[in-house]
Write a protein that holds these residues in place. Sequence first.
Motif, PDB file in Angstrom:
ATOM      1  N   ALA A 202     -36.236  11.181   8.272  1.00  0.00           N
ATOM      2  CA  ALA A 202     -35.611  12.547   8.198  1.00  0.00           C
ATOM      3  C   ALA A 202     -34.727  12.770   6.775  1.00  0.00           C
ATOM      4  O   ALA A 202     -34.994  13.734   6.120  1.00  0.00           O
ATOM      5  N   ALA A 203     -34.202  11.804   6.274  1.00  0.00           N
ATOM      6  CA  ALA A 203     -33.506  11.967   5.211  1.00  0.00           C
ATOM      7  C   ALA A 203     -34.299  11.976   3.833  1.00  0.00           C
ATOM      8  O   ALA A 203     -33.872  12.496   2.900  1.00  0.00           O
ATOM      9  N   MET A 204     -35.558  11.400   4.071  1.00  0.00           N
ATOM     10  CA  MET A 204     -36.316  11.065   2.689  1.00  0.00           C
ATOM     11  C   MET A 204     -37.239  12.472   2.438  1.00  0.00           C
ATOM     12  O   MET A 204     -37.937  12.461   1.513  1.00  0.00           O
ATOM     13  N   LEU A 205     -37.224  12.988   3.668  1.00  0.00           N
ATOM     14  CA  LEU A 205     -38.013  14.329   3.657  1.00  0.00           C
ATOM     15  C   LEU A 205     -37.180  15.572   3.345  1.00  0.00           C
ATOM     16  O   LEU A 205     -36.078  15.771   3.558  1.00  0.00           O
TER      17      LEU A 205
ATOM     18  N   ALA B 204     -29.283  14.683   3.573  1.00  0.00           N
ATOM     19  CA  ALA B 204     -28.019  14.733   4.361  1.00  0.00           C
ATOM     20  C   ALA B 204     -28.319  15.276   5.554  1.00  0.00           C
ATOM     21  O   ALA B 204     -27.276  16.148   6.100  1.00  0.00           O
ATOM     22  N   PRO B 205     -29.416  15.250   6.576  1.00  0.00           N
ATOM     23  CA  PRO B 205     -29.411  15.995   7.839  1.00  0.00           C
ATOM     24  C   PRO B 205     -28.337  15.354   8.769  1.00  0.00           C
ATOM     25  O   PRO B 205     -28.195  14.267   9.088  1.00  0.00           O
ATOM     26  N   LEU B 206     -27.856  16.508   9.541  1.00  0.00           N
ATOM     27  CA  LEU B 206     -26.751  15.811  10.640  1.00  0.00           C
ATOM     28  C   LEU B 206     -27.712  15.880  11.894  1.00  0.00           C
ATOM     29  O   LEU B 206     -27.346  16.767  12.861  1.00  0.00           O
ATOM     30  N   CYS B 207     -28.429  14.875  12.095  1.00  0.00           N
ATOM     31  CA  CYS B 207     -29.224  14.655  13.045  1.00  0.00           C
ATOM     32  C   CYS B 207     -28.610  14.863  14.621  1.00  0.00           C
ATOM     33  O   CYS B 207     -29.184  15.228  15.401  1.00  0.00           O
ATOM     34  N   GLY B 208     -27.324  14.141  14.431  1.00  0.00           N
ATOM     35  CA  GLY B 208     -26.509  13.944  15.619  1.00  0.00           C
ATOM     36  C   GLY B 208     -26.364  15.462  16.200  1.00  0.00           C
ATOM     37  O   GLY B 208     -25.900  15.444  17.451  1.00  0.00           O
ATOM     38  N   ASP B 209     -26.241  16.326  15.380  1.00  0.00           N
ATOM     39  CA  ASP B 209     -25.806  17.594  15.907  1.00  0.00           C
ATOM     40  C   ASP B 209     -27.080  18.562  16.045  1.00  0.00           C
ATOM     41  O   ASP B 209     -26.837  19.833  16.304  1.00  0.00           O
ATOM     42  N   CYS B 210     -28.288  18.164  16.093  1.00  0.00           N
ATOM     43  CA  CYS B 210     -29.482  18.871  15.965  1.00  0.00           C
ATOM     44  C   CYS B 210     -29.836  19.385  17.469  1.00  0.00           C
ATOM     45  O   CYS B 210     -30.177  18.355  18.239  1.00  0.00           O
ATOM     46  N   PRO B 211     -30.168  20.654  17.745  1.00  0.00           N
ATOM     47  CA  PRO B 211     -30.572  21.154  19.021  1.00  0.00           C
ATOM     48  C   PRO B 211     -32.260  20.707  19.441  1.00  0.00           C
ATOM     49  O   PRO B 211     -32.529  20.639  20.435  1.00  0.00           O
TER      50      PRO B 211
ATOM     51  N   VAL C  73     -27.400  22.475   9.702  1.00  0.00           N
ATOM     52  CA  VAL C  73     -27.501  21.070  10.197  1.00  0.00           C
ATOM     53  C   VAL C  73     -28.676  20.180   9.638  1.00  0.00           C
ATOM     54  O   VAL C  73     -28.430  19.209   9.208  1.00  0.00           O
ATOM     55  N   CYS C  74     -29.841  20.711   9.474  1.00  0.00           N
ATOM     56  CA  CYS C  74     -30.860  19.968   8.732  1.00  0.00           C
ATOM     57  C   CYS C  74     -30.792  20.115   7.128  1.00  0.00           C
ATOM     58  O   CYS C  74     -31.534  20.825   6.430  1.00  0.00           O
ATOM     59  N   LEU C  75     -29.657  19.590   6.553  1.00  0.00           N
ATOM     60  CA  LEU C  75     -29.229  19.802   5.222  1.00  0.00           C
ATOM     61  C   LEU C  75     -30.067  19.354   4.386  1.00  0.00           C
ATOM     62  O   LEU C  75     -30.603  18.190   4.562  1.00  0.00           O
TER      63      LEU C  75
ATOM     64  N   LEU D  69     -39.176  25.462   5.264  1.00  0.00           N
ATOM     65  CA  LEU D  69     -40.138  24.349   5.096  1.00  0.00           C
ATOM     66  C   LEU D  69     -39.530  23.136   5.126  1.00  0.00           C
ATOM     67  O   LEU D  69     -40.226  22.254   5.415  1.00  0.00           O
ATOM     68  N   ARG D  70     -38.055  22.816   4.701  1.00  0.00           N
ATOM     69  CA  ARG D  70     -37.587  21.327   4.763  1.00  0.00           C
ATOM     70  C   ARG D  70     -37.577  21.282   6.372  1.00  0.00           C
ATOM     71  O   ARG D  70     -37.878  20.085   6.889  1.00  0.00           O
ATOM     72  N   VAL D  71     -37.049  22.144   7.341  1.00  0.00           N
ATOM     73  CA  VAL D  71     -37.022  21.774   8.615  1.00  0.00           C
ATOM     74  C   VAL D  71     -38.364  21.319   9.188  1.00  0.00           C
ATOM     75  O   VAL D  71     -38.586  20.639   9.889  1.00  0.00           O
ATOM     76  N   ALA D  72     -39.291  22.413   8.814  1.00  0.00           N
ATOM     77  CA  ALA D  72     -40.735  22.018   9.204  1.00  0.00           C
ATOM     78  C   ALA D  72     -41.266  20.612   8.905  1.00  0.00           C
ATOM     79  O   ALA D  72     -41.901  19.849   9.644  1.00  0.00           O
ATOM     80  N   ALA D  73     -41.144  20.233   7.525  1.00  0.00           N
ATOM     81  CA  ALA D  73     -41.438  19.103   7.123  1.00  0.00           C
ATOM     82  C   ALA D  73     -40.788  17.912   8.009  1.00  0.00           C
ATOM     83  O   ALA D  73     -41.369  16.833   8.136  1.00  0.00           O
ATOM     84  N   ARG D  74     -39.558  17.886   8.156  1.00  0.00           N
ATOM     85  CA  ARG D  74     -39.047  16.964   8.955  1.00  0.00           C
ATOM     86  C   ARG D  74     -39.343  17.002  10.336  1.00  0.00           C
ATOM     87  O   ARG D  74     -39.699  15.793  11.176  1.00  0.00           O
ATOM     88  N   LEU D  75     -39.599  18.210  10.991  1.00  0.00           N
ATOM     89  CA  LEU D  75     -40.024  18.207  12.560  1.00  0.00           C
ATOM     90  C   LEU D  75     -41.406  17.650  12.972  1.00  0.00           C
ATOM     91  O   LEU D  75     -41.486  16.833  13.527  1.00  0.00           O
ATOM     92  N   ASP D  76     -42.195  17.735  11.562  1.00  0.00           N
ATOM     93  CA  ASP D  76     -43.646  17.387  11.746  1.00  0.00           C
ATOM     94  C   ASP D  76     -43.712  15.752  11.071  1.00  0.00           C
ATOM     95  O   ASP D  76     -44.779  15.268  11.200  1.00  0.00           O
ATOM     96  N   ASN D  77     -42.803  15.388  10.431  1.00  0.00           N
ATOM     97  CA  ASN D  77     -42.624  14.095   9.629  1.00  0.00           C
ATOM     98  C   ASN D  77     -43.980  14.125   8.740  1.00  0.00           C
ATOM     99  O   ASN D  77     -44.876  13.299   8.452  1.00  0.00           O
ATOM    100  N   ASP D  78     -44.152  15.436   7.967  1.00  0.00           N
ATOM    101  CA  ASP D  78     -44.962  15.796   7.286  1.00  0.00           C
ATOM    102  C   ASP D  78     -44.671  15.235   5.715  1.00  0.00           C
ATOM    103  O   ASP D  78     -43.836  15.650   5.171  1.00  0.00           O
ATOM    104  N   LEU D  79     -45.752  14.547   5.283  1.00  0.00           N
ATOM    105  CA  LEU D  79     -45.436  13.792   3.842  1.00  0.00           C
ATOM    106  C   LEU D  79     -45.916  14.959   2.668  1.00  0.00           C
ATOM    107  O   LEU D  79     -45.811  14.464   1.491  1.00  0.00           O
ATOM    108  N   THR D  80     -46.510  15.970   2.971  1.00  0.00           N
ATOM    109  CA  THR D  80     -47.067  16.742   1.933  1.00  0.00           C
ATOM    110  C   THR D  80     -45.784  17.297   1.416  1.00  0.00           C
ATOM    111  O   THR D  80     -44.662  17.648   1.689  1.00  0.00           O
ATOM    112  N   PRO D  81     -45.974  17.470  -0.287  1.00  0.00           N
ATOM    113  CA  PRO D  81     -44.662  17.864  -1.137  1.00  0.00           C
ATOM    114  C   PRO D  81     -44.639  19.425  -0.369  1.00  0.00           C
ATOM    115  O   PRO D  81     -45.517  20.108  -0.490  1.00  0.00           O
TER     116      PRO D  81
END
Length: 349
Positions: free
Chosen positions: A218-221, A198-205, A192-194, A143-155
């Motif tokens: 990314a960091a606030m989602l 603290a996501p490590l976006c530089g290492d993200c595929p 990676v998407c911690l 869910l965390r990865v999805a919220a970040r990938l989509d820039n989704d602000l829904t809790p």
Amino acid sequence: MSGVSPAVVAPLLEWYDGGHRDLPWRAQPTPYRVWVSEIMLQQTRVEAVRGYFARWMDALPDVRALAAADEAVYLKLWEGLGYYSRVRNLHRAAIEVCDKYGGELPADYDALRALPGIGDYTAGAIASIAFGLPVPAVDGNVLRVAARLDNDLTPITDTAFKKRTRERFAALMPADRPGDLNQSLMELGATVCLPNGAPLCGDCPVQHLCLGYHHGNAAMLPLRAAKKARRVENRTVLLRRHGALVGIQRRPQSGLLARLWELPSLNGHLSPDEVRDALAAHGWQVGKLLSLRPAKHIFTHVEWRMNGYYIELKNLPDELTFVSPSALRAEYALPSAFRAFLSVLEEQA
Ligand code: SF4
């Protein structure tokens, strides 16, 4: 730019193939091993689960062995993992699998989902990883990865968000490697998407596809709904000794830590004199009484703040079960909430 879309599948699988954590349950992903590992991993860190998983598989190597196990055996194997309803449900489900499916977990998402303790995520993990069925496995990490990938602000605790995310990943499942796609998402969330900013976006595929990254969010989602405060309970834990023995008792049949063993406790934070009076009222004659270091234990909805006393008894009313420290360690499942008060026994050993 695409968020959760078919474009993420190939880079995720390629990244996963390039290397991932060496986890014992991934070595032989049988339905039983995937099931037990996923239940253990709920609320528990991978490193903590490794030892538990190895001991469990030695003692209870298959569904039939679990179904036939005594409560004392599986509770002891679970001791310290917490959330004991998980292990009770594992046992109930194993009995059901033996009764209905001849001791083999069913290769069917809905049938798995209907077993005690198996929710959408665990059913998806078993179905996809062990049986190769194209269903998603969406837990808090995904869910965390999805919220970040989509820039989704829904809790991410929002039910509609969870449902939407499951549906979107369901539409992406590759027929040939659904288990690997689910595991790549779990791996991405874990390494990676911690969480916690603290996501490590530089290492993200999938950075090039991540809307949260490109919007600088990314960091606030993900956003979270405000949590309800936990209820705080003050308790006074009594480590009662009679000679070399320690007094323990069973917790009630239902509720928090049901039927596990415990060091008895009294409500509130009591002074030494109040403890002596309370015990005397029940016929206990107290000799030495020493304060122990306070401890705290946090459950989902309640927090115990515990003071403790080491008490040497002069008599033995017929109320508690008295056992040796070594038997307590080896045979009785005692929740980790009480462990802090047992260190005095180790020091005396
Ligand atoms: Fe997560 Fe960053 Fe990758 Fe986006 S780019 S999925 S925020 S690790």
